[in-house]
Design a protein around this motif. Structure first.
Motif, mmCIF file in Angstrom:
data_model
loop_
_atom_site.group_PDB
_atom_site.id
_atom_site.type_symbol
_atom_site.label_atom_id
_atom_site.label_comp_id
_atom_site.label_asym_id
_atom_site.label_seq_id
_atom_site.Cartn_x
_atom_site.Cartn_y
_atom_site.Cartn_z
ATOM 1 N N GLN A 32 -10.347 12.035 4.270
ATOM 2 C CA GLN A 32 -9.392 11.452 3.328
ATOM 3 C C GLN A 32 -10.025 10.663 2.187
ATOM 4 O O GLN A 32 -9.432 10.540 1.119
ATOM 5 N N LEU A 33 -11.219 10.134 2.389
ATOM 6 C CA LEU A 33 -11.871 9.411 1.298
ATOM 7 C C LEU A 33 -12.312 10.346 0.176
ATOM 8 O O LEU A 33 -12.643 9.896 -0.922
ATOM 9 N N ILE A 44 -1.861 9.763 9.534
ATOM 10 C CA ILE A 44 -1.094 8.929 8.594
ATOM 11 C C ILE A 44 -1.675 7.519 8.534
ATOM 12 O O ILE A 44 -1.811 6.931 7.444
ATOM 13 N N LEU A 45 -2.032 6.966 9.675
ATOM 14 C CA LEU A 45 -2.630 5.632 9.697
ATOM 15 C C LEU A 45 -3.949 5.611 8.928
ATOM 16 O O LEU A 45 -4.238 4.672 8.175
ATOM 17 N N ASN A 46 -4.747 6.645 9.106
ATOM 18 C CA ASN A 46 -5.999 6.746 8.356
ATOM 19 C C ASN A 46 -5.738 6.836 6.860
ATOM 20 O O ASN A 46 -6.483 6.275 6.049
ATOM 21 N N ALA A 55 -7.109 4.517 3.927
ATOM 22 C CA ALA A 55 -7.872 5.116 2.823
ATOM 23 C C ALA A 55 -7.281 4.706 1.474
ATOM 24 O O ALA A 55 -8.014 4.392 0.533
ATOM 25 N N LEU A 56 -5.962 4.698 1.367
ATOM 26 C CA LEU A 56 -5.306 4.286 0.120
ATOM 27 C C LEU A 56 -5.577 2.813 -0.177
ATOM 28 O O LEU A 56 -5.751 2.425 -1.336
ATOM 29 N N LEU A 57 -5.633 1.997 0.865
ATOM 30 C CA LEU A 57 -5.993 0.589 0.673
ATOM 31 C C LEU A 57 -7.403 0.467 0.117
ATOM 32 O O LEU A 57 -7.664 -0.315 -0.798
ATOM 33 N N ALA A 82 0.115 2.800 -0.598
ATOM 34 C CA ALA A 82 -0.081 2.375 0.784
ATOM 35 C C ALA A 82 1.186 1.716 1.330
ATOM 36 O O ALA A 82 1.614 1.998 2.461
ATOM 37 N N LYS A 83 1.795 0.854 0.537
ATOM 38 C CA LYS A 83 3.025 0.173 0.958
ATOM 39 C C LYS A 83 4.145 1.177 1.201
ATOM 40 O O LYS A 83 4.879 1.075 2.196
ATOM 41 N N GLU A 84 4.304 2.131 0.287
ATOM 42 C CA GLU A 84 5.376 3.119 0.451
ATOM 43 C C GLU A 84 5.148 3.972 1.683
ATOM 44 O O GLU A 84 6.093 4.315 2.410
#
Length: 264
Positions: free
Chosen positions: A140-141, A177-179, A183-185, A193-195
């Motif tokens: 994901q990165l 999804i958690l990852n 990654a977005l953070l 990330a919030k959405e």
């Protein structure tokens, strides 16, 4: 060697890496959790043998923070891809090792032209197979933020629409999804990330997914920290997790928190 504490010895891992199967499955599970991979069916028929072999090597390298070994693994599969450019599996395998390397060093060693191919691969997915979810979770990165966000929402919809309730599939999906949220953070995509956290809460959980519920609550606290800079809630959660004896989860989340503290 600090990453190896609490699970097994280096000699046991060395024997397991060589195929002697001296590492118990429970220890493999702890090791997988440490690097954000859901262990279900890790060595089962749903995971291609080439993928399992790469994970075994990349996992151990990551476990010991062996950035040199991860770099060599990435380079090995990049060379194989040059010799057989029609084999997409080599791109995916190289991307997994590169993703782990970047997580440890913040340096992207994955060639830009292959990163474009990787993003094209995920952008044209027609269905979510077990293998695709697994690759998505561990690369994901290297995926562009907008695509990462879109794929994560697609995966959530896939879970809801297809009533995914088999524990191995659902666990892997939740882990992906958690990852993605984390990654977005790291990419400083706070709104996305919030959405994604809000959408994540629309999914159904049961008592078998306690770890995932702890992790999503922790991700929520990390997001709150980016605006408040108050570490108290995060530290309180870490202490509670440690007191519960969840050593692998404690180490995993403490590492994640320190990454966010350094970024924000």
């Amino acid at each position: 060697m600090t990453a190896a504490k609490g699970i097994t010895s280096k000699s046991s891992l060395d024997r397991w890496e060589k195929g002697n199967d001296n590492l118990s499955f429970s220890k493999v599970i702890d090791l997988l959790y440490r690097i954000h991979i859901q262990p279900d069916e890790f060595l089962g028929s749903n995971t291609p043998s080439q993928l399992a072999n790469l994970y075994k090597q990349s996992m151990i390298a990551y476990y010991y923070s062996d950035i040199s070994a991860l770099k060599k693994l990435a380079q090995r599969y990049l060379e194989l891809y040059k010799d057989s450019p029609g084999e997409k599996v080599y791109i995916l395998q190289a991307s997994v090792a590169s993703n782990f390397y970047e997580d440890l060093t913040t340096e992207n060693i994955f060639p830009s032209y292959l990163q474009i191919k990787l993003n094209q691969y995920f952008s044209t997915l027609e269905t979510w197979t077990y293998e695709n979810i697994l690759y998505f979770s561990c690369t994901q990165l290297l995926i562009k933020p907008q695509l990462l966000f879109r794929l994560s929402k697609s995966l959530i919809n896939f879970s809801i629409e297809n009533h995914i309730n088999r524990q191995n599939w659902h666990s892997l999906l939740l882990e992906a999804i958690l990852n993605a949220i984390f990654a977005l953070l790291k990419m400083k995509q706070l709104d996305k990330a919030k959405e994604l956290v809000d959408v994540f809460y629309t999914m159904k959980f049961n008592e078998n997914f306690i770890v995932e519920q702890i992790r999503i609550n922790f991700m929520t606290s990390l997001i709150q920290y980016t605006s408040t800079k108050d570490k108290s809630e995060i530290q309180s959660q870490l202490l509670s997790i440690k007191n519960l004896g969840l050593d692998h989860l404690y180490n995993d989340l403490k590492f994640a928190a320190n990454q966010i503290f350094s970024l924000y």
